[in-house]
Motif scaffolding. Structure first.
Motif, mmCIF file in Angstrom:
data_model
loop_
_atom_site.group_PDB
_atom_site.id
_atom_site.type_symbol
_atom_site.label_atom_id
_atom_site.label_comp_id
_atom_site.label_asym_id
_atom_site.label_seq_id
_atom_site.Cartn_x
_atom_site.Cartn_y
_atom_site.Cartn_z
ATOM 1 N N THR A 66 0.815 -1.214 0.000
ATOM 2 C CA THR A 66 0.000 0.000 0.000
ATOM 3 C C THR A 66 0.852 1.269 0.000
ATOM 4 O O THR A 66 0.518 2.239 -0.667
ATOM 5 N N TYR A 67 1.946 1.268 0.780
ATOM 6 C CA TYR A 67 2.713 2.509 0.937
ATOM 7 C C TYR A 67 3.870 2.630 -0.045
ATOM 8 O O TYR A 67 4.267 3.733 -0.393
ATOM 9 N N GLN A 68 4.470 1.495 -0.433
ATOM 10 C CA GLN A 68 5.622 1.592 -1.336
ATOM 11 C C GLN A 68 5.268 1.242 -2.776
ATOM 12 O O GLN A 68 6.086 1.440 -3.677
ATOM 13 N N GLY A 69 4.073 0.715 -2.992
ATOM 14 C CA GLY A 69 3.623 0.441 -4.355
ATOM 15 C C GLY A 69 4.316 -0.729 -5.035
ATOM 16 O O GLY A 69 4.407 -0.778 -6.259
ATOM 17 N N VAL B 60 -3.154 7.879 3.618
ATOM 18 C CA VAL B 60 -2.333 7.018 2.765
ATOM 19 C C VAL B 60 -1.282 7.812 1.963
ATOM 20 O O VAL B 60 -0.112 7.443 1.973
ATOM 21 N N LEU B 63 1.634 8.740 4.167
ATOM 22 C CA LEU B 63 2.363 7.540 4.581
ATOM 23 C C LEU B 63 3.158 6.968 3.417
ATOM 24 O O LEU B 63 4.253 6.445 3.602
ATOM 25 N N GLN B 64 2.595 7.092 2.188
ATOM 26 C CA GLN B 64 3.331 6.632 1.000
ATOM 27 C C GLN B 64 4.615 7.436 0.860
ATOM 28 O O GLN B 64 5.684 6.880 0.618
ATOM 29 N N LYS B 65 4.502 8.746 1.053
ATOM 30 C CA LYS B 65 5.686 9.610 0.963
ATOM 31 C C LYS B 65 6.701 9.182 2.028
ATOM 32 O O LYS B 65 7.889 9.060 1.764
ATOM 33 N N PHE B 67 7.048 6.232 3.634
ATOM 34 C CA PHE B 67 7.672 4.910 3.468
ATOM 35 C C PHE B 67 8.491 4.811 2.181
ATOM 36 O O PHE B 67 9.204 3.840 1.985
ATOM 37 N N GLN B 68 8.350 5.799 1.289
ATOM 38 C CA GLN B 68 9.133 5.749 0.053
ATOM 39 C C GLN B 68 10.423 6.561 0.153
ATOM 40 O O GLN B 68 11.179 6.614 -0.803
ATOM 41 N N ILE B 75 12.482 -1.991 5.828
ATOM 42 C CA ILE B 75 11.037 -1.763 5.962
ATOM 43 C C ILE B 75 10.522 -2.064 7.370
ATOM 44 O O ILE B 75 9.628 -1.393 7.861
#
Lengths: 261, 113
Positions: A66-69, B60, B63-65, B67-68, B75
């Motif tokens: 979900t977060y790293q795609g 989301v 959080l995507q930003k 975790f990326q 991780i």
């Protein structure tokens, strides 16, 4: 993120396979210590360690997907194959218990009176609570389909409602099975009827609890906006698993509760 | 108040905003009636309308930003202290438990004569 020229997910090293293996060792050895010496410390440690491993491993998968795609279309295809193979392995797991049941019931030995159910066994009435349980699980199959369609139509309110109804029906089923278990006049250790009955229905009950947990996880992930109308494999896997549990119950009901009584 | 066309009663029925936008059984299609000219109706800000937001906001994207970020942290430790505490507890429990278990199994294998 480093530039990637392919659609596959190259997983990074993770501690969870190691802690999972050690937890499984603790769990099995803990069971031996419990069975032989009534000693529960190791078993408790094993249950706690495996719960913590499961939580963190799946939490990381959510982060990666979900977060790293990382869960691209080819990766999702792999997840689908994985879930299908897992469910097939579960089918064979239950096939073993059905084999034991039919082996014992189709050609009853003289020791059990030459008939099935064995002499002195008073089975549960299949037209009472077991029939209600069948209705409950079939209804939960309807509500989970409703939840899936709502999810695909991006209807947050209805998918949350339908999913919570499915979870509630799962909990209700478990409650009914628990009350049924306390009603039985036979036990797992007093003969072949109780052994096959509790082995098959007990493992089914465990799978209902696991499925309910899986669906509850989906409920919270849905509330946290993890699912989109086109990408929600976690939910689909839970739905597949729930349908599998439902189908196993239908076979249990027809074979053990109805024909077997 | 929003309305939707009920395919069952063939009448208009009260509905939530979400249902009015995508009624059940009907996929949103190209509108058949021409929409009113933009400035013909008074402008309504989106913040004026009631949003059925009962579950908190969508975190989301942030959080995507998070975790990326390419910070080299694996991780399972990316969230910092809570992750580290959970990881260390699990490791201590499994490794410690295994050593303890091996001792317990060794002792169980040597019953008193």
């Amino acid at each position: 993120m480093t530039h990637q020229t392919h659609a596959y997910h190259m997983v990074n090293p993770s501690p969870w396979p190691l802690t999972g293996a050690l937890s499984a060792f603790l769990l099995t050895s803990g069971m031996i210590m419990w069975f032989h010496f009534y000693y529960t410390t190791l078993l408790t440690a094993g249950l706690l360690a495996s719960t913590m491993t499961m939580f963190q491993w799946w939490r990381d998968i959510v982060r990666e997907g979900t977060y790293q795609g990382h869960h691209t279309s080819p990766v999702q295809k792999g997840l689908r194959y994985g879930m299908i193979l897992f469910i097939i392995s579960e089918v064979f797991f239950f096939a073993g218990f059905f084999w034991a049941f039919y082996h014992s019931s189709l050609a009853p030995t003289p020791q059990t009176g030459g008939h099935w159910p064995p002499t002195g066994i008073f089975p549960l009435n299949p037209m009472e609570v077991p029939l209600l349980n069948t209705a409950v699980l079939l209804a939960s199959g309807v509500t989970i389909t409703w939840a899936h369609h709502s999810l695909m139509e991006a209807n947050r309110k209805e998918s949350a409602q339908a999913l919570s109804m499915t979870i509630a029906l799962g909990i209700y089923f478990t409650y009914l099975q628990m009350s049924e278990y306390s009603e039985t006049s036979f036990t797992i250790s007093d003969g072949i009827y109780g052994s096959t009955f509790f082995m098959a229905t007990g493992f089914h009950g465990l799978h209902v609890i696991i499925g309910t947990t899986f669906l509850t996880t989906c409920y919270f992930r849905q509330q946290l906006y993890h699912f989109t109308s086109s990408h929600h494999f976690g939910f689909e896997a839970a739905a597949w698993y729930w349908h599998f549990v439902d189908v196993v119950w239908l076979f249990l009901y027809i074979s053990i509760y109805w024909w077997g009584s | 108040m929003y309305y939707k066309f009920s395919g069952f009663t063939q009448k208009l029925a009260g509905a939530w905003a979400s249902e009015a936008y995508s009624p059940q059984g009907l996929k949103p299609v190209v509108p058949t009636e021409a929409p009113p000219i933009i400035f013909a109706t008074p402008t309504k800000l989106t913040s004026d309308s009631t949003v059925y937001d009962y579950a908190g906001k969508n975190r989301v994207p942030e959080l995507q930003k998070f975790f990326q970020k390419a910070d080299g942290v694996p991780i399972y430790l990316k969230r910092g202290l809570p992750d580290q505490m959970l990881y260390r507890t699990t490791m201590a429990l499994t490794v410690g438990g295994t050593i303890y278990c091996l001792i317990a199994l060794y002792m169980a294998a040597q019953p008193k004569k």
